[in-house]
Design a protein around this motif. Structure first.
Motif, short mmCIF file in Angstrom:
data_model
loop_
_atom_site.label_atom_id
_atom_site.label_comp_id
_atom_site.label_asym_id
_atom_site.label_seq_id
_atom_site.Cartn_x
_atom_site.Cartn_y
_atom_site.Cartn_z
N THR A 19 0.87 -1.18 0.00
CA THR A 19 0.00 0.00 0.00
C THR A 19 0.91 1.23 0.00
O THR A 19 2.12 1.11 0.20
N PRO A 20 0.34 2.42 -0.20
CA PRO A 20 1.17 3.63 -0.17
C PRO A 20 1.55 4.10 1.25
O PRO A 20 2.15 5.14 1.41
N LEU A 21 1.21 3.33 2.27
CA LEU A 21 1.46 3.74 3.65
C LEU A 21 2.93 3.55 4.05
O LEU A 21 3.59 2.63 3.58
N VAL A 22 3.39 4.46 4.91
CA VAL A 22 4.74 4.39 5.47
C VAL A 22 4.65 4.46 6.99
O VAL A 22 3.66 4.93 7.53
N VAL A 23 5.69 4.02 7.67
CA VAL A 23 5.72 4.10 9.13
C VAL A 23 6.00 5.54 9.55
O VAL A 23 6.98 6.13 9.11
N VAL A 24 5.14 6.06 10.41
CA VAL A 24 5.32 7.40 10.97
C VAL A 24 6.10 7.28 12.28
O VAL A 24 7.04 8.04 12.52
N ASP A 25 5.72 6.30 13.11
CA ASP A 25 6.40 6.12 14.39
C ASP A 25 6.08 4.74 14.95
O ASP A 25 5.10 4.11 14.53
N ARG A 26 6.92 4.27 15.86
CA ARG A 26 6.71 2.99 16.54
C ARG A 26 6.83 3.22 18.04
O ARG A 26 7.57 4.10 18.47
N PHE A 27 6.10 2.39 18.80
CA PHE A 27 6.09 2.52 20.26
C PHE A 27 6.14 1.14 20.88
O PHE A 27 5.69 0.16 20.29
N GLU A 28 6.67 1.08 22.09
CA GLU A 28 6.69 -0.18 22.84
C GLU A 28 6.52 0.14 24.32
O GLU A 28 7.05 1.13 24.82
N ASP A 29 5.72 -0.69 24.99
CA ASP A 29 5.58 -0.57 26.44
C ASP A 29 5.42 -1.97 27.01
O ASP A 29 5.59 -2.96 26.30
N ALA A 30 5.09 -2.07 28.28
CA ALA A 30 4.99 -3.37 28.95
C ALA A 30 3.91 -4.27 28.35
O ALA A 30 4.01 -5.49 28.44
N ASP A 31 2.89 -3.68 27.73
CA ASP A 31 1.79 -4.47 27.16
C ASP A 31 2.04 -4.95 25.74
O ASP A 31 1.37 -5.86 25.25
N GLY A 32 2.97 -4.31 25.03
CA GLY A 32 3.22 -4.71 23.65
C GLY A 32 3.85 -3.59 22.85
O GLY A 32 4.55 -2.74 23.38
N GLU A 33 3.55 -3.62 21.55
CA GLU A 33 4.14 -2.62 20.65
C GLU A 33 3.11 -2.20 19.62
O GLU A 33 2.14 -2.90 19.36
N SER A 34 3.34 -1.02 19.04
CA SER A 34 2.42 -0.51 18.03
C SER A 34 3.18 0.35 17.03
O SER A 34 4.33 0.74 17.27
N ALA A 35 2.51 0.61 15.92
CA ALA A 35 3.08 1.47 14.89
C ALA A 35 1.98 2.31 14.28
O ALA A 35 0.84 1.85 14.15
N TRP A 36 2.32 3.55 13.93
CA TRP A 36 1.41 4.41 13.21
C TRP A 36 1.86 4.44 11.76
O TRP A 36 3.03 4.69 11.47
N LEU A 37 0.93 4.22 10.83
CA LEU A 37 1.22 4.29 9.40
C LEU A 37 0.31 5.33 8.77
O LEU A 37 -0.85 5.48 9.16
N SER A 38 0.84 6.04 7.79
CA SER A 38 0.06 7.05 7.07
C SER A 38 0.68 7.24 5.69
O SER A 38 1.73 6.68 5.39
N ASN A 39 0.01 8.04 4.87
CA ASN A 39 0.58 8.38 3.57
C ASN A 39 1.81 9.27 3.80
O ASN A 39 1.80 10.15 4.66
N ASP A 40 2.85 9.04 3.03
CA ASP A 40 4.10 9.76 3.18
C ASP A 40 3.89 11.26 3.08
O ASP A 40 3.36 11.76 2.09
N LYS A 41 4.26 11.96 4.12
CA LYS A 41 4.26 13.42 4.18
C LYS A 41 2.87 14.04 3.99
O LYS A 41 2.77 15.21 3.60
N GLN A 42 1.81 13.30 4.25
CA GLN A 42 0.47 13.87 4.17
C GLN A 42 0.20 14.62 5.47
O GLN A 42 -0.15 14.04 6.49
N VAL A 43 0.38 15.93 5.42
CA VAL A 43 0.30 16.75 6.61
C VAL A 43 -1.14 17.16 6.92
O VAL A 43 -1.58 17.14 8.06
N GLU A 44 -1.88 17.54 5.90
CA GLU A 44 -3.27 17.95 6.10
C GLU A 44 -4.18 16.73 6.07
O GLU A 44 -4.10 15.93 5.15
N THR A 45 -5.02 16.61 7.06
CA THR A 45 -6.02 15.54 7.18
C THR A 45 -5.46 14.15 6.88
O THR A 45 -5.97 13.44 6.01
N PRO A 46 -4.43 13.73 7.58
CA PRO A 46 -3.85 12.42 7.30
C PRO A 46 -4.76 11.28 7.77
O PRO A 46 -5.48 11.40 8.77
N PHE A 47 -4.74 10.20 7.03
CA PHE A 47 -5.33 8.95 7.48
C PHE A 47 -4.22 8.23 8.24
O PHE A 47 -3.09 8.14 7.77
#
Length: 139
Positions: A19-47
């Protein structure tokens, strides 16, 4: 939108390569891990698609979007649908072959992510174009 995943790295690889999605950021804590994905450099109204892997569920398959419920991703060219379908076919994750459905749906195919969720790739569905036209955000 947030989806539970059994293998975060496998899911990130799927979404960033098919898909056209890229990783924006990743996180990890005691419960697990997550990642935010969005369209590359889509600043206004990002999905933003949030993939969440809980330690207690690691390794399982957690698909919730099936058999027809799906995430739709509109691509700019019909050839993009064909190229992504070919890559998905090669990887064994093509769910629907590319096909023109009708004027409203356009040209589509669908993929299965590592958790079994259905991801529709479409061209000429005119979703973005229609929203902009109806709500006056563009010409």
């Amino acid at each position: 939108m947030a989806l539970p995943v059994g293998d975060l790295d496998k899911s990130i690889e799927f979404y960033t390569s098919l898909t056209p999605l890229v990783v924006v950021d990743r996180f990890e804590d005691a419960d697990g891990e997550s990642a935010w994905l969005s369209n590359d450099k889509q600043v206004e109204t990002p999905f933003v698609l949030v993939l969440v892997g809980f330690n207690k569920d690691k390794g399982g398959q957690h698909g919730v979007l099936k058999p027809f419920a799906h995430i739709g991703v509109e691509v700019p060219n019909r050839s993009d649908v064909d190229e992504l379908a070919a890559k998905a076919r090669e990887l064994g994750v093509l769910h629907w072959e590319p096909q023109y459905v009708n004027e409203q749906v356009g040209y589509v195919c669908a993929l299965r992510d590592p958790d079994g969720n259905v991801i529709e790739i479409s061209h000429d569905q005119k979703v973005f174009e229609t929203v902009r036209k109806l709500w006056g955000s563009g010409s």
